[in-house]
Design a protein around this motif. Structure first.
Motif, PDB file in Angstrom:
ATOM      1  N   ASP A  53     -10.244  -7.400  -7.893  1.00 20.53           N
ATOM      2  CA  ASP A  53     -10.985  -8.521  -7.319  1.00 20.53           C
ATOM      3  C   ASP A  53     -10.069  -9.682  -6.930  1.00 20.53           C
ATOM      4  OD1 ASP A  53     -13.393  -7.227  -7.595  1.00 20.53           O
ATOM      5  OD2 ASP A  53     -13.875  -8.130  -9.534  1.00 20.53           O
ATOM      6  N   LEU A  54      -8.933  -9.789  -7.613  1.00 20.48           N
ATOM      7  CA  LEU A  54      -8.037 -10.924  -7.388  1.00 20.48           C
ATOM      8  C   LEU A  54      -7.180 -10.775  -6.134  1.00 20.48           C
ATOM      9  CD1 LEU A  54      -6.854 -13.615  -8.602  1.00 20.48           C
ATOM     10  CD2 LEU A  54      -5.110 -12.159  -9.693  1.00 20.48           C
ATOM     11  N   VAL A  55      -6.607  -9.578  -5.921  1.00 21.15           N
ATOM     12  CA  VAL A  55      -5.650  -9.363  -4.824  1.00 21.15           C
ATOM     13  C   VAL A  55      -6.365  -8.780  -3.609  1.00 21.15           C
ATOM     14  CG1 VAL A  55      -3.464  -8.292  -4.154  1.00 21.15           C
ATOM     15  CG2 VAL A  55      -3.871  -8.896  -6.554  1.00 21.15           C
ATOM     16  N   PRO A  56      -6.377  -9.485  -2.480  1.00 22.46           N
ATOM     17  CA  PRO A  56      -7.016  -8.962  -1.264  1.00 22.46           C
ATOM     18  C   PRO A  56      -6.382  -7.637  -0.824  1.00 22.46           C
ATOM     19  CG  PRO A  56      -6.523 -11.306  -1.039  1.00 22.46           C
ATOM     20  CD  PRO A  56      -5.852 -10.848  -2.293  1.00 22.46           C
ATOM     21  N   MET A  57      -7.204  -6.748  -0.290  1.00 22.90           N
ATOM     22  CA  MET A  57      -6.745  -5.407   0.071  1.00 22.90           C
ATOM     23  C   MET A  57      -5.587  -5.433   1.065  1.00 22.90           C
ATOM     24  SD  MET A  57      -7.216  -2.135  -0.405  1.00 22.90           S
ATOM     25  CE  MET A  57      -8.872  -1.913  -1.082  1.00 22.90           C
ATOM     26  N   HIS A  58      -5.603  -6.362   2.038  1.00 18.56           N
ATOM     27  CA  HIS A  58      -4.611  -6.333   3.109  1.00 18.56           C
ATOM     28  C   HIS A  58      -3.215  -6.767   2.663  1.00 18.56           C
ATOM     29  CE1 HIS A  58      -5.930 -10.556   3.146  1.00 18.56           C
ATOM     30  NE2 HIS A  58      -4.783 -10.843   3.725  1.00 18.56           N
ATOM     31  N   ILE A  59      -3.093  -7.362   1.462  1.00 20.18           N
ATOM     32  CA  ILE A  59      -1.767  -7.747   0.973  1.00 20.18           C
ATOM     33  C   ILE A  59      -1.391  -6.984  -0.297  1.00 20.18           C
ATOM     34  CG2 ILE A  59      -1.986 -10.072   1.921  1.00 20.18           C
ATOM     35  CD1 ILE A  59      -2.373 -11.045  -1.014  1.00 20.18           C
ATOM     36  N   ARG A  60      -2.220  -6.033  -0.703  1.00 23.27           N
ATOM     37  CA  ARG A  60      -2.029  -5.386  -1.997  1.00 23.27           C
ATOM     38  C   ARG A  60      -0.705  -4.634  -2.086  1.00 23.27           C
ATOM     39  NH1 ARG A  60      -7.392  -2.789  -3.971  1.00 23.27           N
ATOM     40  NH2 ARG A  60      -7.920  -5.001  -4.154  1.00 23.27           N
ATOM     41  N   GLY A  61      -0.361  -3.890  -1.036  1.00 24.14           N
ATOM     42  CA  GLY A  61       0.892  -3.143  -1.055  1.00 24.14           C
ATOM     43  C   GLY A  61       2.096  -4.051  -1.165  1.00 24.14           C
ATOM     44  N   ARG A  62       2.110  -5.130  -0.387  1.00 21.91           N
ATOM     45  CA  ARG A  62       3.235  -6.070  -0.425  1.00 21.91           C
ATOM     46  C   ARG A  62       3.305  -6.812  -1.754  1.00 21.91           C
ATOM     47  NH1 ARG A  62       1.898  -9.551   4.530  1.00 21.91           N
ATOM     48  NH2 ARG A  62      -0.123  -8.520   4.276  1.00 21.91           N
ATOM     49  N   PHE A  63       2.134  -7.185  -2.301  1.00 20.00           N
ATOM     50  CA  PHE A  63       2.129  -7.888  -3.583  1.00 20.00           C
ATOM     51  C   PHE A  63       2.692  -7.007  -4.691  1.00 20.00           C
ATOM     52  CE2 PHE A  63      -0.069  -8.484  -7.659  1.00 20.00           C
ATOM     53  CZ  PHE A  63       0.454  -9.725  -8.004  1.00 20.00           C
ATOM     54  N   PHE A  64       2.220  -5.749  -4.766  1.00 19.51           N
ATOM     55  CA  PHE A  64       2.693  -4.867  -5.819  1.00 19.51           C
ATOM     56  C   PHE A  64       4.165  -4.525  -5.650  1.00 19.51           C
ATOM     57  CE2 PHE A  64      -1.855  -3.765  -6.693  1.00 19.51           C
ATOM     58  CZ  PHE A  64      -1.839  -4.125  -8.029  1.00 19.51           C
ATOM     59  N   ILE A  67      14.977  -1.822  -5.924  1.00 17.15           N
ATOM     60  CA  ILE A  67      15.024  -3.176  -5.375  1.00 17.15           C
ATOM     61  C   ILE A  67      15.277  -3.149  -3.874  1.00 17.15           C
ATOM     62  CG2 ILE A  67      16.359  -5.327  -5.353  1.00 17.15           C
ATOM     63  CD1 ILE A  67      16.827  -4.839  -8.385  1.00 17.15           C
ATOM     64  N   ILE A  68      16.155  -2.257  -3.454  1.00 27.63           N
ATOM     65  CA  ILE A  68      16.513  -2.159  -2.031  1.00 27.63           C
ATOM     66  C   ILE A  68      15.364  -1.611  -1.201  1.00 27.63           C
ATOM     67  CG2 ILE A  68      18.052  -1.029  -0.369  1.00 27.63           C
ATOM     68  CD1 ILE A  68      20.213  -1.072  -2.584  1.00 27.63           C
ATOM     69  N   THR A  69      14.659  -0.620  -1.740  1.00 25.94           N
ATOM     70  CA  THR A  69      13.654   0.097  -0.949  1.00 25.94           C
ATOM     71  C   THR A  69      12.228  -0.440  -1.065  1.00 25.94           C
ATOM     72  OG1 THR A  69      13.376   1.711  -2.754  1.00 25.94           O
ATOM     73  CG2 THR A  69      14.984   2.236  -1.035  1.00 25.94           C
ATOM     74  N   LEU A  70      11.913  -1.137  -2.171  1.00 25.55           N
ATOM     75  CA  LEU A  70      10.528  -1.545  -2.415  1.00 25.55           C
ATOM     76  C   LEU A  70       9.909  -2.405  -1.305  1.00 25.55           C
ATOM     77  CD1 LEU A  70       9.732  -2.328  -6.159  1.00 25.55           C
ATOM     78  CD2 LEU A  70       8.395  -0.986  -4.550  1.00 25.55           C
ATOM     79  N   PRO A  71      10.621  -3.383  -0.751  1.00 22.21           N
ATOM     80  CA  PRO A  71      10.002  -4.196   0.306  1.00 22.21           C
ATOM     81  C   PRO A  71       9.512  -3.370   1.489  1.00 22.21           C
ATOM     82  CG  PRO A  71      11.999  -5.240  -0.487  1.00 22.21           C
ATOM     83  CD  PRO A  71      11.968  -3.877  -1.099  1.00 22.21           C
ATOM     84  N   TYR A  72      10.240  -2.309   1.797  1.00 20.09           N
ATOM     85  CA  TYR A  72       9.846  -1.433   2.905  1.00 20.09           C
ATOM     86  C   TYR A  72       8.699  -0.517   2.501  1.00 20.09           C
ATOM     87  CZ  TYR A  72      14.427  -3.046   4.439  1.00 20.09           C
ATOM     88  OH  TYR A  72      15.511  -3.827   4.764  1.00 20.09           O
ATOM     89  N   ILE A  73       8.729  -0.043   1.235  1.00 21.92           N
ATOM     90  CA  ILE A  73       7.701   0.877   0.752  1.00 21.92           C
ATOM     91  C   ILE A  73       6.325   0.238   0.815  1.00 21.92           C
ATOM     92  CG2 ILE A  73       6.820   2.045  -1.308  1.00 21.92           C
ATOM     93  CD1 ILE A  73       9.750   2.562  -2.091  1.00 21.92           C
ATOM     94  N   GLY A  74       6.220  -1.025   0.366  1.00 21.14           N
ATOM     95  CA  GLY A  74       4.930  -1.713   0.384  1.00 21.14           C
ATOM     96  C   GLY A  74       4.353  -1.806   1.782  1.00 21.14           C
ATOM     97  N   ARG A  75       5.196  -2.134   2.764  1.00 23.48           N
ATOM     98  CA  ARG A  75       4.723  -2.263   4.146  1.00 23.48           C
ATOM     99  C   ARG A  75       4.285  -0.914   4.712  1.00 23.48           C
ATOM    100  NH1 ARG A  75       9.513  -5.534   4.426  1.00 23.48           N
ATOM    101  NH2 ARG A  75       9.000  -7.755   4.445  1.00 23.48           N
TER     102      ARG A  75
END
Length: 446
Positions: free
Chosen positions: A141-152, A280-288
């Motif tokens: 309920d807290l994290v909006p669906m459209h930013i969930r991947g980037r937030f996690f 650390i290197i790959t996570l920013p890309y994985i979320g997107r």
């Protein structure tokens, strides 16, 4: 601090809450790394437990996960999500401080010690059932669906950095104090860090839970989750996959300590640190990418590759482990975040949004019994009682020198591969691209 998630949302209240969720995991990752990593294996060895007793010590408390269904019902009935999370979270962490000092009082290797360790770990596990269902219901309920991947992905990146630095320090300390007292100090420290994690959630916004129109009934809530075909098929994959992981997972640390003769510093450096740097290197890309193409195709790709890694472990020895374990950790660092993120997102996406906590509870209940507790004990029994016969057969009739742990590793890879086949044929995600179409689109762009 409160500018950390500024690019994800302009809502100041939400941004503050998201930042405290991230701050919590920076403490919590220390607790989880200690209580689920190589220190537990070293602790079991220090108190005189073999592989089977080690497996029993880890497996029986996991059955506390059965309480997740009742935790879900209690949560849906009371609607006091934040209060339940805070109380159960502290009760999950606190017993580990007692676990740390118990062997110093009762001595090593006794069944009385095993009984009390299991009792305390079971209390911790049952409490975690309430913590887990309330956390994911709250986050949903807290994290909006459209930013969930980037937030996690951001949360995982920050926790990975902290876990890496703390892991090196803990590994070095255990090498210098490789005795029962040293392990006890580390577990007390981990318990304190775990409670600081929970304390951060005092400052997270308490969003009112969604109300259901019909009266809440435990039996009907349970049955309704199993009538959700998308969710039911995913849950079956999830349990098979975790069965394959658990039958060998706890014993990789024992293998590195006993067979490869690795120091705790080397274990943490070559497994945790190397994989964390890659993460650390790959996570920013994985979320997107997950946000863009869906969870299922990413999960299918990562799970397929991870099915091969247990077999690679079978080729490690005291002379080559620095190279092979590093190679394994590089792939693990890229692939495990995809598995974790995709699984978490699919549980939330495929559940009924009015009773998310029950879906989380049901899948964790089945996974606790059939995907974790049973295979951990079977793995210990396999290594101690069955594998020696397989090793003797391989040596006498096939002229192969293998370790008892290799039997569990090979079986783990085979079971993971079966789970991947089931995932490909049966699990669907509404709105997601297929892995085949993703690969085709990439080839066309090249």
């Amino acid at each position: 601090m409160f500018k950390l998630n500024a690019d994800l949302t302009s809502d100041n209240s939400l941004r503050k809450s998201l930042n405290f969720v991230i701050l919590g995991i920076t403490f919590g990752i220390v607790f989880f790394n200690v209580t689920t990593g190589s220190p537990v294996a070293g602790f079991a060895k220090a108190i005189g437990f073999g592989d089977l007793m080690y497996g029993v010590m880890l497996a029986l408390p996991v059955l506390g996960g059965v309480a997740q269904v009742f935790a879900s019902y209690f949560l849906e009935k009371s609607k006091k999500r934040k209060l339940i999370f805070l109380i159960s979270g502290f009760l999950h962490r606190l017993p580990w401080a007692l676990i740390a000092i118990l062997p110093l009082i009762l001595g090593k290797g006794s069944y009385i010690l095993l009984f009390f360790l299991i009792l305390l770990m079971t209390i911790s596990s049952i409490s975690n059932s309430f913590t887990n269902v309330s956390f994911w219901s709250w986050i949903n309920d807290l994290v909006p669906m459209h930013i969930r991947g980037r937030f996690f992905s951001r949360r995982a990146t920050i926790s990975t950095i902290v876990g890496m630095l703390s892991g090196l320090a803990i590994g070095k300390y255990l090498d210098l104090h490789n005795n029962l007292k040293g392990f006890s100090i580390i577990f007390v420290f981990a318990a304190i860090m775990g409670m600081l994690d929970i304390g951060c959630f005092f400052f997270v916004k308490d969003i009112p839970m969604k109300s259901q129109k019909q009266q809440i009934d435990l039996k009907m809530m349970f049955i309704s989750t199993l009538k959700n075909d998308y969710f039911k098929k995913f849950m079956f994959f999830f349990v098979i996959w975790n069965f394959g992981l658990s039958i060998a997972g706890p014993y990789f640390n024992m293998y590195m300590i006993k067979n490869l003769k690795m120091s705790y510093f080397d274990i943490i450096l070559l497994t945790q640190i190397v994989s964390n740097i890659v993460t650390i290197i790959t996570l920013p890309y994985i979320g997107r990418v997950v946000d863009k193409i869906g969870n299922r195709p990413m999960l299918l790709l990562a799970a397929s590759l991870l099915s091969l890694l247990p077999v690679v472990w079978c080729f490690t020895n005291e002379n080559n482990y620095k190279y092979l374990v590093t190679l394994i950790s590089i792939f693990a660092g890229m692939l495990w975040p995809i598995i974790d993120m995709s699984n978490n997102n699919l549980i939330l996406k495929l559940s009924d949004q009015t009773q998310t906590s029950m879906y989380v509870g049901v899948i964790n209940m089945f996974n606790a019994i059939f995907g974790t507790a049973i295979p951990i004990i079977l793995g210990g029994y396999l290594i101690e009682d069955i594998a020696p016969h397989v090793v003797a057969f391989a040596k006498n009739y096939m002229h192969l020198n293998i370790a008892t742990y290799h039997v569990a590793f090979f079986l783990s890879g085979f079971l993971r591969f079966l789970a991947v086949i089931y995932l490909k044929k049966n699990v669907k995600e509404p709105g997601a691209m297929s892995l085949k179409s993703v690969i085709k689109s990439k080839i066309k762009r090249v």
